[in-house]
Design an enzyme around this catalytic site. Structure first.
Site, PDB file in Angstrom:
ATOM      1  N   GLU A 116      46.542  80.076  86.724  1.00  0.00           N
ATOM      2  CA  GLU A 116      47.221  81.331  86.367  1.00  0.00           C
ATOM      3  C   GLU A 116      48.417  81.567  87.300  1.00  0.00           C
ATOM      4  O   GLU A 116      49.207  82.486  87.076  1.00  0.00           O
ATOM      5  CB  GLU A 116      46.249  82.522  86.475  1.00  0.00           C
TER       6      GLU A 116
ATOM      7  N   ASN B 122      43.593  75.100  81.589  1.00  0.00           N
ATOM      8  CA  ASN B 122      44.674  75.587  80.744  1.00  0.00           C
ATOM      9  C   ASN B 122      46.049  75.238  81.306  1.00  0.00           C
ATOM     10  O   ASN B 122      46.189  74.845  82.463  1.00  0.00           O
ATOM     11  CB  ASN B 122      44.558  77.112  80.583  1.00  0.00           C
TER      12      ASN B 122
ATOM     13  N   ASP C 163      45.239  79.915  77.273  1.00  0.00           N
ATOM     14  CA  ASP C 163      44.288  79.809  78.389  1.00  0.00           C
ATOM     15  C   ASP C 163      42.965  79.203  77.912  1.00  0.00           C
ATOM     16  O   ASP C 163      41.889  79.574  78.362  1.00  0.00           O
ATOM     17  CB  ASP C 163      44.066  81.196  79.049  1.00  0.00           C
TER      18      ASP C 163
HETATM   19  O1  LIG Z   1      43.016  78.234  85.519  1.00  0.00           O
HETATM   20  C1  LIG Z   1      42.329  78.227  86.531  1.00  0.00           C
HETATM   21  O2  LIG Z   1      42.587  77.549  87.537  1.00  0.00           O
HETATM   22  C2  LIG Z   1      41.119  79.071  86.516  1.00  0.00           C
HETATM   23  C3  LIG Z   1      40.249  79.139  87.582  1.00  0.00           C
HETATM   24  C4  LIG Z   1      39.091  79.941  87.489  1.00  0.00           C
HETATM   25  C5  LIG Z   1      38.201  79.935  88.684  1.00  0.00           C
HETATM   26  O3  LIG Z   1      38.433  79.085  89.562  1.00  0.00           O
HETATM   27  O4  LIG Z   1      37.293  80.730  88.837  1.00  0.00           O
HETATM   28  C6  LIG Z   1      38.865  80.668  86.275  1.00  0.00           C
HETATM   29  C7  LIG Z   1      39.822  80.518  85.248  1.00  0.00           C
HETATM   30  N1  LIG Z   1      40.911  79.747  85.388  1.00  0.00           N
HETATM   31  C8  LIG Z   1      39.696  81.171  83.981  1.00  0.00           C
HETATM   32  O5  LIG Z   1      40.562  81.016  83.108  1.00  0.00           O
HETATM   33  C9  LIG Z   1      38.578  81.987  83.730  1.00  0.00           C
HETATM   34  O6  LIG Z   1      38.418  82.529  82.621  1.00  0.00           O
HETATM   35  C10 LIG Z   1      37.637  82.166  84.765  1.00  0.00           C
HETATM   36  C11 LIG Z   1      36.478  82.945  84.822  1.00  0.00           C
HETATM   37  C12 LIG Z   1      35.974  82.751  86.059  1.00  0.00           C
HETATM   38  C13 LIG Z   1      34.789  83.374  86.654  1.00  0.00           C
HETATM   39  O7  LIG Z   1      34.324  82.845  87.672  1.00  0.00           O
HETATM   40  O8  LIG Z   1      34.325  84.374  86.103  1.00  0.00           O
HETATM   41  N2  LIG Z   1      36.758  81.895  86.759  1.00  0.00           N
HETATM   42  C14 LIG Z   1      37.780  81.517  85.989  1.00  0.00           C
HETATM   43 CA   LIG Z   2      42.584  79.783  83.668  1.00  0.00          CA
END
Ligand SMILES: O=C(O)c1cc(C(=O)O)c2c(n1)C(=O)C(=O)c1cc(C(=O)O)[nH]c1-2
Ligand SMILES: [Ca+2]
Length: 672
Positions: A181, A259, A304
């Protein structure tokens, strides 16, 4: 206890999985196949009603707990938020040691989705944890003392984090990072388990084409990216932040990739292109980190749609033939069956309603709905960026032939940000002040789709739901299934539930004080089977939303037949009355709205509309708090709990506008 973890290595993990009853839980998904299927059946559909609490253990954390506890010979290793590791004697429920990597709390904003950690890996007397700030740390399993530590962050810069559990394959610790992100380039790294020496690193997406590509797979991937988009400036994404699996016979390890960064495909790659290896399952040689094959589930990701969700290696009979497959239900809403020997697509079917594709053709390409990429107006993306299934682990029971996964929709609409430039902190751009680079606006209009949460028991052979259970909220916990014909799952509304694995009939439940997101484990100690779950409401949806009226600290609950321990007291979560009486200039509400979107909304939610998760909703604060907002925003006391410092980002006038938005919103929604 020292000897327990000493025995754990590849042979041990395989031997445990091969036993008639799997006594231990030595790796994140129980076995290398990540099945989360325990062959224990002492607790079963016949006696599960007699489960009672054996003990509970306070993890002393207030943010999300996503860890699957590992247990070997009765010693449990589990993590709380901020990557703090606890070793617990399951015979007594008492602490053996804990280790706090001392992550700088003011850097909590450098990950998108709560300061969570999904657990540890064990190998030959060491415990491995990925600290939120990107350090991979090896601890002595007997004492909790640090043995080695490596910074996993490429070039030591970029908003990289670690939230996932490491795995150890063939003596190497495997870890990926989060950050897509924020504008980073994803990769997976292997470290020597003994010394911490880096053995290999595989990048998920290509870097700057002016420089030599790291390997052949990057040169090939670069052809699917349009260099006029200068994709490398915003990293490209693809972060492998959660799932891995390993097939020792095939000598392949599998990586679920993330993503695009930014989210908007047009901004990364203006002339189109699949953008390999985003949204893919990639097979690597675990000895060298060399690419072997890939299957891309979401070509040219624009929503995403990560493919980092749990992958399960299963052996199923398809058309009369025994097949080695990989089962996968990524964010994009389709359930995939892939041939894990060669990456060939077998089948895909949507397990929830989706509005971006009608299905997959026989070559494994999605048949897209054109409107899904026409983001010039706000449109609900279904599934939304939180996914039809997120990181909450799926399990697969070979006795029922069913996979169990928490499915959901969390409504969000997206619209292209046509004027987006990398790292531009401008009001109205989602979390731009905290480094987000999505190139899309979120919820410029209220979303129209409906939220839901559902436990889905999916038949991967027939590609259809066998049974399902609806919940009051999305964001329910990961699953565990057992030879006792059971499925265990924690829920967003604060219960741990056991179902008949064949039929979905609810057999038992207990209150857990607060919402559960992690997956349970089960194991045998001194001839008795236990079921444990680490509880702590949070993760990305749990920051600003909740489905319980109770709250409590992060807690491990352990249940056994006949358990009689007393549940800890749960604290009532109070949504105080809407903030009232803060003086503000109504002319500032509009500017405040835009600033709130670029600084506050993903953590604190919409004042008075969202209910507050593990972070307070500002619409329910005392007026004195909002009146003195500057004291909290600029080097405030909450920095010790993860609040960023907005010094230099928000002026005094900006803060007045944000106050106007908070009080103005509370006034607008207050019942007359
Ligand atoms: O794109 C990324 O690098 C990344 C990392 C993470 C993360 O490391 O927790 C999440 C997401 N994206 C993501 O899109 C997402 O929906 C998400 C939910 C969670 C969580 O722990 O609840 N982490 C992440
Ligand atoms: Ca993500």
């Amino acid at each position: 206890q020292a000897s327990a973890a000493k025995q754990v290595n590849g042979d041990f993990i395989r031997a445990n999985a091969a036993q008639k009853k799997t006594p231990d839980w030595p790796s994140y998904g129980l076995d290398y196949a990540e099945s989360r299927f325990s062959k224990l059946d002492q607790v079963n559909a016949g006696n599960v009603k007699q489960l009672g609490l054996a003990w509970s253990y306070n993890l002393e954390s207030t943010r999300g707990v996503e860890a699957t506890p590992l247990v070997v010979d009765g010693i449990m290793y589990v993590t709380a938020s901020w990557s703090v590791v606890h070793a617990i004697d399951t015979r007594t429920g008492q602490k053996l040691w804990s280790f706090d990597p001392q992550v700088d709390k003011s850097k909590g904003f450098r990950g998108c989705c709560d300061v969570v950690n999904r657990g540890v890996a064990l190998h030959e007397g060491k415990v491995y944890v990925g600290a939120y700030d990107g350090r991979l740390i090896a601890l002595d399993a007997a004492t909790g003392q640090k043995v080695w530590e490596k910074n996993t962050i490429e070039g030591q810069k970029g908003s990289y984090t670690i939230t996932g559990a490491p795995r150890v394959f063939k003596g190497k610790v495997i870890i990926g990072n989060g950050g897509a992100e924020y504008g980073v380039r994803g990769y997976v790294t292997a470290y020597d388990a003994k010394t911490g020496e880096q053995k290999w690193r595989w990048f998920v997406v290509p870097g700057d084409p002016a420089k030599p590509f790291e390997d052949e797979s990057m040169a090939r991937a670069a052809k699917t990216w349009d260099p006029s988009g200068k994709y490398w400036e915003a990293g490209g994404g693809g972060t492998a932040w959660d799932s891995f699996a390993f097939d020792p016979e095939l000598n392949l390890m599998y990586v679920g990739t993330g993503n695009g960064s930014p989210w908007a495909h047009k901004k990364r790659s203006p002339k189109g292109g699949d953008n390999l290896y985003l949204g893919s399952v990639v097979a690597l040689n675990p000895d060298t980190g060399k690419y072997v094959w890939h299957y891309q589930e979401t070509p040219g990701d624009n929503w995403d749609y990560t493919s980092t969700q749990s992958m399960i290696l299963a052996n199923v009979t398809l058309g009369g033939k025994a097949r080695k497959v990989l089962l996968h239900a990524p964010k994009n809403g389709f359930f995939f069956v892939i041939d894990r020997t060669n990456g060939k697509f077998i089948s895909a079917k949507n397990f929830v309603d989706v509005n971006w594709a009608t299905g997959y053709d026989k070559n494994g390409r999605p048949v897209e709905i054109a409107a899904a990429r026409q983001n010039d107006k706000p449109g609900d993306s279904i599934p939304g960026p939180f996914g039809a299934h997120n990181w909450h682990p799926m399990s697969f029971n070979p006795q029922t032939g069913l996979a169990y996964l928490p499915a959901q929709n969390i409504p969000i609409n997206l619209m292209d940000d046509k004027d987006w430039k990398f790292d531009q902190n401008a009001p109205g751009r989602p979390h731009a002040a905290l480094g987000w680079n999505t190139a899309m606006f979120a919820n410029a209009e209220p979303p129209k789709s409906k939220p839901f949460g559902r436990l889905v028991a999916w038949d991967p052979v027939a590609q259809k739901e066998a049974w399902g259970v609806d919940y009051v909220s999305p964001w329910n916990g990961g699953t565990l299934t057992t030879a006792g014909n059971l499925v265990f799952q924690g829920t967003a509304d604060g219960r741990l539930v056991a179902y008949n694995a064949k039929t979905g009939e609810k057999l038992w439940e207990t209150a857990t004080g607060t919402g559960v997101v992690a997956a349970p484990t089960t194991y045998m100690v001194d001839g008795k089977q236990y079921v444990s779950v680490a509880v702590g409401w949070g993760g990305v949806y749990g920051l600003a939303q909740r489905a319980t009226e109770r709250q409590g600290p992060g807690t491990v609950y352990t249940f056994a037949v006949g358990g009689t321990a007393k549940m800890p007291d749960f604290v009532q979560y109070r949504m105080d009355k809407l903030v009232q009486g803060v003086k503000y200039d109504p002319a500032k509400v509009q500017a405040g709205t835009m600033l709130y979107v670029s600084n506050c909304v993903f953590c604190h939610g919409v004042p008075g509309v969202d209910r507050g998760g593990n972070i307070p909703n500002l619409g329910y604060m005392d007026a004195a708090y909002i009146e003195n907002l500057d004291k909290f925003i600029l080097k405030g006391p909450a920095m010790a709990r993860g609040m960023p410092d907005f010094t230099g980002k928000l002026s005094g006038d900006d803060i007045e506008s944000i106050k106007a938005f908070i009080q103005g919103t509370a006034d607008a929604i207050r019942p007359k």
